[in-house]
Enzyme design. Structure first.
Site, PDB file in Angstrom:
ATOM      1  N   THR A  16     130.148  -9.139 -28.820  1.00 39.31           N
ATOM      2  CA  THR A  16     130.938 -10.297 -29.231  1.00 39.31           C
ATOM      3  C   THR A  16     131.858 -10.819 -28.143  1.00 39.31           C
ATOM      4  O   THR A  16     132.054 -12.021 -28.003  1.00 39.31           O
ATOM      5  CB  THR A  16     131.789  -9.895 -30.463  1.00 39.31           C
ATOM      6  OG1 THR A  16     130.898  -9.534 -31.493  1.00 39.31           O
ATOM      7  CG2 THR A  16     132.679 -11.020 -30.941  1.00 39.31           C
ATOM      8  N   ASP A  60     123.124  -6.699 -27.923  1.00 36.61           N
ATOM      9  CA  ASP A  60     124.055  -6.376 -29.001  1.00 36.61           C
ATOM     10  C   ASP A  60     124.124  -4.849 -29.042  1.00 36.61           C
ATOM     11  O   ASP A  60     123.105  -4.174 -28.911  1.00 36.61           O
ATOM     12  CB  ASP A  60     123.487  -6.915 -30.318  1.00 36.61           C
ATOM     13  CG  ASP A  60     124.452  -6.718 -31.466  1.00 36.61           C
ATOM     14  OD1 ASP A  60     125.021  -7.718 -31.923  1.00 36.61           O
ATOM     15  OD2 ASP A  60     124.632  -5.562 -31.919  1.00 36.61           O
ATOM     16  N   SER A  62     124.330  -2.747 -31.269  1.00 38.28           N
ATOM     17  CA  SER A  62     123.563  -1.993 -32.268  1.00 38.28           C
ATOM     18  C   SER A  62     122.121  -1.753 -31.794  1.00 38.28           C
ATOM     19  O   SER A  62     121.368  -1.016 -32.427  1.00 38.28           O
ATOM     20  CB  SER A  62     123.606  -2.673 -33.638  1.00 38.28           C
ATOM     21  OG  SER A  62     123.514  -4.049 -33.496  1.00 38.28           O
ATOM     22  N   ASP A  93     130.237  -2.034 -31.897  1.00 37.26           N
ATOM     23  CA  ASP A  93     129.564  -1.208 -32.907  1.00 37.26           C
ATOM     24  C   ASP A  93     129.214   0.195 -32.412  1.00 37.26           C
ATOM     25  O   ASP A  93     129.385   1.169 -33.136  1.00 37.26           O
ATOM     26  CB  ASP A  93     128.291  -1.913 -33.406  1.00 37.26           C
ATOM     27  CG  ASP A  93     128.621  -3.133 -34.243  1.00 37.26           C
ATOM     28  OD1 ASP A  93     129.799  -3.285 -34.632  1.00 37.26           O
ATOM     29  OD2 ASP A  93     127.710  -3.945 -34.498  1.00 37.26           O
ATOM     30  N   GLN A 281     133.024  16.300 -42.145  1.00 38.52           N
ATOM     31  CA  GLN A 281     133.105  14.893 -42.561  1.00 38.52           C
ATOM     32  C   GLN A 281     134.543  14.387 -42.542  1.00 38.52           C
ATOM     33  O   GLN A 281     134.782  13.191 -42.625  1.00 38.52           O
ATOM     34  CB  GLN A 281     132.521  14.741 -43.967  1.00 38.52           C
ATOM     35  CG  GLN A 281     131.038  15.039 -44.009  1.00 38.52           C
ATOM     36  CD  GLN A 281     130.452  14.961 -45.409  1.00 38.52           C
ATOM     37  OE1 GLN A 281     130.997  14.315 -46.292  1.00 38.52           O
ATOM     38  NE2 GLN A 281     129.329  15.624 -45.608  1.00 38.52           N
TER      39      GLN A 281
HETATM   40  N1  ASP Z   1     127.430  -6.444 -33.105  1.00 41.11           N
HETATM   41  C1  ASP Z   1     128.342  -6.571 -32.011  1.00 41.11           C
HETATM   42  C2  ASP Z   1     128.033  -5.455 -31.027  1.00 41.11           C
HETATM   43  O1  ASP Z   1     128.399  -4.346 -31.240  1.00 41.11           O
HETATM   44  C3  ASP Z   1     129.737  -6.478 -32.493  1.00 41.11           C
HETATM   45  C4  ASP Z   1     130.780  -6.493 -31.402  1.00 41.11           C
HETATM   46  O2  ASP Z   1     130.550  -6.774 -30.259  1.00 41.11           O
HETATM   47  O3  ASP Z   1     131.909  -6.185 -31.735  1.00 41.11           O
HETATM   48  O4  ASP Z   1     127.382  -5.731 -30.034  1.00 41.11           O
END
Ligand code: ASP
Length: 354
Positions: A16, A60, A62, A93, A281
């Site tokens: 982001t 990204d 993820s 993420d 946990q």
């Molecule tokens: N989905 C984005 C990522 O982790 C969210 C972010 O950048 O905060 O790449």
């Protein structure tokens, strides 16, 4: 003290932070780093030099895999001698996983590697990107009176918190204070000034070289317990083919059911040379398998304590140790020793709050 002659390398991997809103379509697009200073004129007020590299393609977080970690480490290794510090812009993420992996992959790090990102794109009015980036750059350029970097660690800077990378966890998907380190103090805090906790920061051996490691083996799995978990689920995960290690996410201080079927499954997996690491946990505190019968049985079955490791760090450390082909006994020993400050052993616990 910020070294005005410092050279910092900014590595944009994605996420982001590097997005701007297309004014015509309203959609988010990657920001053009060639025009970094026009978007961030504040950078011109730094007296030190900031160069940048943009990953192609950006990703990204993820989507991150160990291959991305290797690319980041390769980039740092390639430019290691030219720069005083590195700032990595990364999606939030999986930032804690990347920071953990980098901490194991770069041995005896002499220079700051500061990861940061943002909850709002740099092109948004209320963005947290500018402050995160500017402070991360300052941290990377900060030196002590001997000319050594203040934070020669892989760390995460986010909002006001400077955290050890392998102790961090993303805890908030909405607010700006997205990361926390529950079991280790902040390395620093930014306010009007950046204040460091010098005692909490790792110091390398400057007489020895930095070593970059690239072997990672992702043949690991995790088994998170919950009341009512079925025998079938446990059996399926513990007998997965070609799995070298399993992170067992237990309750409280490392407790699990005493049911014979459960313990039998654990013993069988250990007999098949699967490494089982016990992490709790709970966010705060550590595994102590001696405390209750429900933990002692796991210990007897050959389960290794992960102490107060984060899940992210346990994943990265196991990938690193298995990738380096240590045998089971060696992994058993190394999992219980802090390699880069990632765990606290019970005997090293100090100032425990009562
Ligand atoms: N989905 C984005 C990522 O982790 C969210 C972010 O950048 O905060 O790449």
């Amino acid at each position: 003290m910020i070294d005005v002659n410092a050279h910092i390398l900014l590595i944009y991997t994605g996420g982001t932070i590097g997005m701007i809103e297309n004014p015509k379509t309203g959609s988010l697009e990657p920001f053009d780093f060639a025009h970094l200073t026009s978007h961030l004129p504040e950078l011109q007020r730094f007296r030190f030099q900031v160069d940048h590299i943009v990953f192609d393609p950006v990703f990204d977080s993820s989507e991150v895999t160990p291959e991305h970690w290797k690319r980041i480490v390769r980039t740092i290794e390639k430019h290691y001698n030219q720069y005083d510090g590195f700032v990595i812009l990364h999606g939030t993420d999986t930032m804690a996983y990347t920071a953990s992996a980098l901490s194991f992959m770069i041995e005896n790090l002499h220079k700051p590697v500061v990861l940061t990102g943002a909850q709002l794109p740099i092109g948004k009015l209320r963005t947290d990107a500018k402050e995160n980036l500017i402070t991360a750059l300052e941290i990377a350029a900060d030196k002590d009176i001997l000319g050594n970097p203040i934070v020669p660690e892989v760390c995460i800077f986010f909002q006001n918190d400077l955290l050890r990378g392998n102790r961090s966890t993303k805890v908030n998907a909405d607010n700006f204070n997205a990361f926390k380190s529950y079991n280790y103090p902040n390395l620093g805090k930014s306010g009007i000034q950046i204040r460091y906790d010098r005692k909490a920061i790792l110091q390398p051996d400057y007489d020895k070289k930095t070593i970059f490691h690239y072997y990672l083996d992702s043949r690991i799995a995790s088994l998170r317990l919950f009341p009512g978990i079925s025998k079938y689920t446990v059996e399926t995960i513990l007998s997965l083919k070609d799995i070298r290690a399993i992170i067992l996410e237990t309750y409280g201080s490392g407790n699990a059911p005493l049911s014979p079927w459960f313990l039998d499954q654990i013993r069988n997996a250990v007999r098949r040379d699967v490494i089982i690491v016990n992490i709790t946990q709970c966010k705060i505190g550590m595994v102590d398998m001696q405390r209750y019968e429900t933990g002692r049985e796991l210990l007897k079955a050959g389960v290794i304590s992960g102490f107060d490791s984060t899940f992210e760090s346990a994943v990265a450390k196991l990938m690193f140790l298995i990738g380096h082909k240590y045998d089971k006994e060696d992994i058993n020993i190394r999992m219980r020793v802090p390699l880069v400050g990632e765990i606290t052993r019970p005997e090293d616990r100090v100032n425990e709050k009562i």
